[in-house]
Every structure is written in structure tokens, then in C-alpha cells.
Enzyme design. Structure first.
Site, mmCIF file in Angstrom:
data_model
loop_
_atom_site.group_PDB
_atom_site.id
_atom_site.type_symbol
_atom_site.label_atom_id
_atom_site.label_comp_id
_atom_site.label_asym_id
_atom_site.label_seq_id
_atom_site.Cartn_x
_atom_site.Cartn_y
_atom_site.Cartn_z
ATOM 1 N N CYS A 85 0.860 -1.240 -0.129
ATOM 2 C CA CYS A 85 0.011 0.013 -0.043
ATOM 3 C C CYS A 85 0.677 1.352 0.033
ATOM 4 C CB CYS A 85 -0.758 0.064 1.027
ATOM 5 S SG CYS A 85 -2.113 1.516 1.241
ATOM 6 N N ASN A 188 2.457 -8.708 -10.372
ATOM 7 C CA ASN A 188 1.172 -7.783 -10.359
ATOM 8 C C ASN A 188 1.641 -6.753 -11.052
ATOM 9 O OD1 ASN A 188 -0.076 -5.723 -7.803
ATOM 10 N ND2 ASN A 188 -1.236 -6.627 -9.555
ATOM 11 N N ASP A 190 -0.184 -4.145 -14.439
ATOM 12 C CA ASP A 190 -0.674 -3.850 -15.836
ATOM 13 C C ASP A 190 -1.313 -5.274 -16.366
ATOM 14 O OD1 ASP A 190 0.196 -1.232 -15.357
ATOM 15 O OD2 ASP A 190 2.201 -1.552 -16.805
#
Length: 372
Positions: A85, A188, A190
Site C-alpha cells: 500500500c 502484479n 498492468d
């Protein structure tokens, strides 16, 4: 995917294709303290397996306590630790994508979670970014530390925290991490179409992919992924009528998800705030409208009305005004969805970058609520 991957959206996606569907980010302290909002966020469907719980924490002891609670009460079948995050309210407390920089604290936290989950055989995975920025990369070192701690897999978003969701994901970094680790590595970044997933796996050697923004307004992406990974050529290109049916199903599931328990309903009546699950579910649905309709020739007034619905009947009336024969807009294939913000400063605790080997938990680091 905070505010997106609730029990309703996960069910909608599971109806499309196979995979592991992870819940919204849950803070460890809020879980341990049994925050009512947090306990509602960890709801899983009765037939949802595996139940995948995403935890965010900065304190190894609190994280271990949260995992022990999950294990003791059978709350989930899989735990994913969030170190990816990039939002300021998380990184300025040393959490999320900032935490792997403090390598000893990171290793302690991951090991604490793995050891707490081990008695029940609950697998723990981690997801992370490349690092804070290009001058402070951590992904290979953090991946090795996570592997040493006993995680089942490591997922890497091929961007730094400073990149946020801008630019292009660095698939070469995913390939480098795959070369460095023995545990499975998931890529992870696109994955907008199923063929992107095939290209990523071919390019990096990754053992699988993690999808985030690519499924916004496109839950059928998981049907395409299932087809792609089993060697089938078919891909979904739904008409506007088929998209409208999916929108209606999504709203219906959200209304059901907002149905309160008897205790919650009684509490709200006592407070003079009677529950209205239809209003709450439709309100939550509003943010999905633009994603579903992206690229379709729908007038601005109708779009605006759909993004303000409060009842299913109102939604039905508006969806009937769409032209069901409109073909899928092919020019949107491969295009980013959701956040596409610019790179930005990563907010960190004072002195965070000065001492990589500090294992101290930043003061006030534990967030009191969930979401990221």
C-alpha cells in the site's frame, strides 16, 4: 482495492471464474480489538473457499495476536500480508510499502505471522512493491527474508511506492525476484486483459498473477484468465446489455451484503438510524458505474443518474434506457482502469531512511481503523 473487494464483489468475480479472491485490507489492531466495522469487513460468503484475509500491520506482536485470533476462530483459510500500500496515511506510519525498508522489523513481522498461523496449517503470503523509490529498492532482500520466514508465496507489484499507479509496471523486476526465490512468485501490475497475464508469465517466469485495477467494472476478466491459463482462445466481449445485467447483479449482491444482523438492526433502531440495506448497497454501487460503462456511448445525463441511484427499482429503470445491442468498445482493451495518478512523494516517519536495521515499531504506527 479498499472499498472494492467486499463480499459482494468477490462473489460476483467468483461467478465468472476460478482464483483466490482476497478481502479488503484489514488492520491487525482493529481486528484484535474487534472493531465492529472491521468484523463486518471480514465477512465471507457461505460457499467462499478459500477465504482469503488481507492483513496490514506494523507491530509483530499485534500481527501475531491477529493471526492467532484468525486461527483460533477459524476466520480464514489464507492470510496475505500487505506491504504494497502506497497511500500516505499508511506509509507515514511506516506501514505498507514503507515497511520492508526496515529489514529487521519486516522479517520479525512476517515470521511472527507465519509462526502464529503454523499450528493450523494456514498459509501466509506477502505482497509488496519494488521499494520506496528507485533509490531505495527492497524487493529482492525482502523476498528472501519472507522466504526464510516460511511464507508460501511472494507477490510483487512492479512499481515503487513513489510511482503509485503511474507509468508502466516493471516486469523485469518480477523476473529478477523469481530468479532469486525458491517459493512461488506472483506478478502484479498492468494486467488489463487475459493475454497480458500470459505475456507476464512468459516474460518473467512467474508462477501466477495478481489482478487489481484490471477487474474494475470487468469481473468477467476472471473468465478470460481461466480460459487463457487452460489454453482456450475465447475472450468475453459483452454487449452493453450483458454489462447492464452484470451491473444489476452486482448491485443486488451489495444490497444483500448490507443486510444487518438482528443485533445490528436492533442497535441501529435504538440509535434512531434504522437500517436501509437497499439504500446502502446502491450507494456503494455508485462508484462502479463509470468503470462498467467505460468506452460505451452512454450520454452524460444517464451516466450521472446511474451514479446517483438509491434503489434497485431506480437502477432497473435507468438500465432499461441503455441500448443493449451496443457492442463492447474494443478501443478500451488494454487500457488502464481505476487510479492512474502521477508519481509523488512518499511520506515516511521522521528518520525512517536513516537506519535500516532498526527493529522498533514506529510510535503510533498502528492504525485504529481498516482500509487502505
Amino acid at each position: 482495492m479498499a472499498g472494492i473487494t467486499n463480499v459482494a464483489f468477490r462473489q460476483l468475480c467468483r461467478e465468472q471464474g476460478g482464483g483466490i479472491y482476497v478481502c479488503e485490507m484489514i488492520t491487525t489492531r482493529a481486528l484484535v480489538e474487534r472493531n465492529p466495522k472491521t468484523l463486518r469487513m471480514i465477512a465471507f460468503g457461505g460457499d467462499e473457499r478459500p477465504r482469503s484475509l488481507q492483513l496490514y500491520g506494523t507491530d509483530p506482536e499485534v500481527t501475531a495476536a491477529a493471526v492467532r485470533m484468525v486461527v483460533a476462530e477459524g476466520l480464514a483459510d489464507h492470510i496475505d500480508l500487505n506491504f504494497g500500500c502506497p497511500v500516505p496515511k499508511v506509509t507515514r506510519k511506516g506501514g505498507g510499502a514503507a515497511l520492508p525498508w526496515r529489514r529487521r522489523l519486516f522479517a520479525r513481522l512476517v515470521r511472527a505471522a507465519v509462526e502464529a498461523a503454523a499450528p493450523a496449517g494456514v498459509p501466509v503470503t506477502v505482497k509488496m512493491r519494488k521499494g520506496i523509490d528507485d533509490d531505495h529498492l527492497t524487493y529482492v532482500e525482502a523476498g528472501l527474508a519472507a522466504q526464510d520466514a516460511g511464507v508460501a508465496a511472494v507477490a510483487l507489484h512492479g512499481r515503487t511506492a513513489a510511482q503509485r499507479y503511474s507509468g508502466t509496471a516493471d516486469w523485469d523486476a518480477i523476473g529478477a525476484l523469481k530468479q532469486a526465490l525458491d517459493v512461488p512468485v506472483l506478478g502484479n501490475g498492468d494486467i488489463w486483459e487475459a493475454d497480458d497475464a500470459l505475456r507476464m508469465v512468459a516474460h518473467t517466469g512467474a508462477d501466477g498473477v495478481v489482478v487489481g485495477r484490471g477487474c474494475l467494472g470487468r469481473p468477467w476478466l476472471f473468465a478470460d484468465l481461466e480460459a487463457a491459463f487452460t489454453g482456450r482462445p475465447e475472450r468475453r466481449l459483452p454487449t452493453l446489455g450483458e454489462v447492464a445485467a452484470t451491473m444489476r447483479r452486482h448491485a443486488e449482491l451489495l444490497v444483500a451484503a448490507f443486510e444487518p444482523s438482528e443485533a445490528e438492526a436492533a442497535e441501529r433502531r435504538g440509535a434512531g438510524r434504522p437500517a436501509d440495506p437497499e439504500r446502502d448497497g446502491c450507494t456503494d454501487f455508485r462508484k462502479h458505474v463509470a468503470w462498467y460503462l467505460k468506452g460505451f456511448p452512454v450520454g452524460s445525463e444517464l451516466r450521472r443518474s446511474l451514479a446517483m441511484v438509491s434503489t434497485l427499482a431506480e437502477l432497473d429503470d435507468l438500465l432499461e434506457r441503455l441500448d443493449p445491442a451496443q457492442p463492447f468498445p474494443l478501443d478500451t482493451l488494454g487500457q488502464p482502469r481505476g487510479r492512474t495518478n502521477a508519481p509523488g512523494k512518499v511520506f515516511l516517519p521522521d528518520g525512517w531512511l536513516a537506519d535500516r536495521d532498526s527493529a522498533e515499531v514506529p510510535a503510533g504506527a498502528e492504525l485504529a481503523d481498516s482500509g487502505g
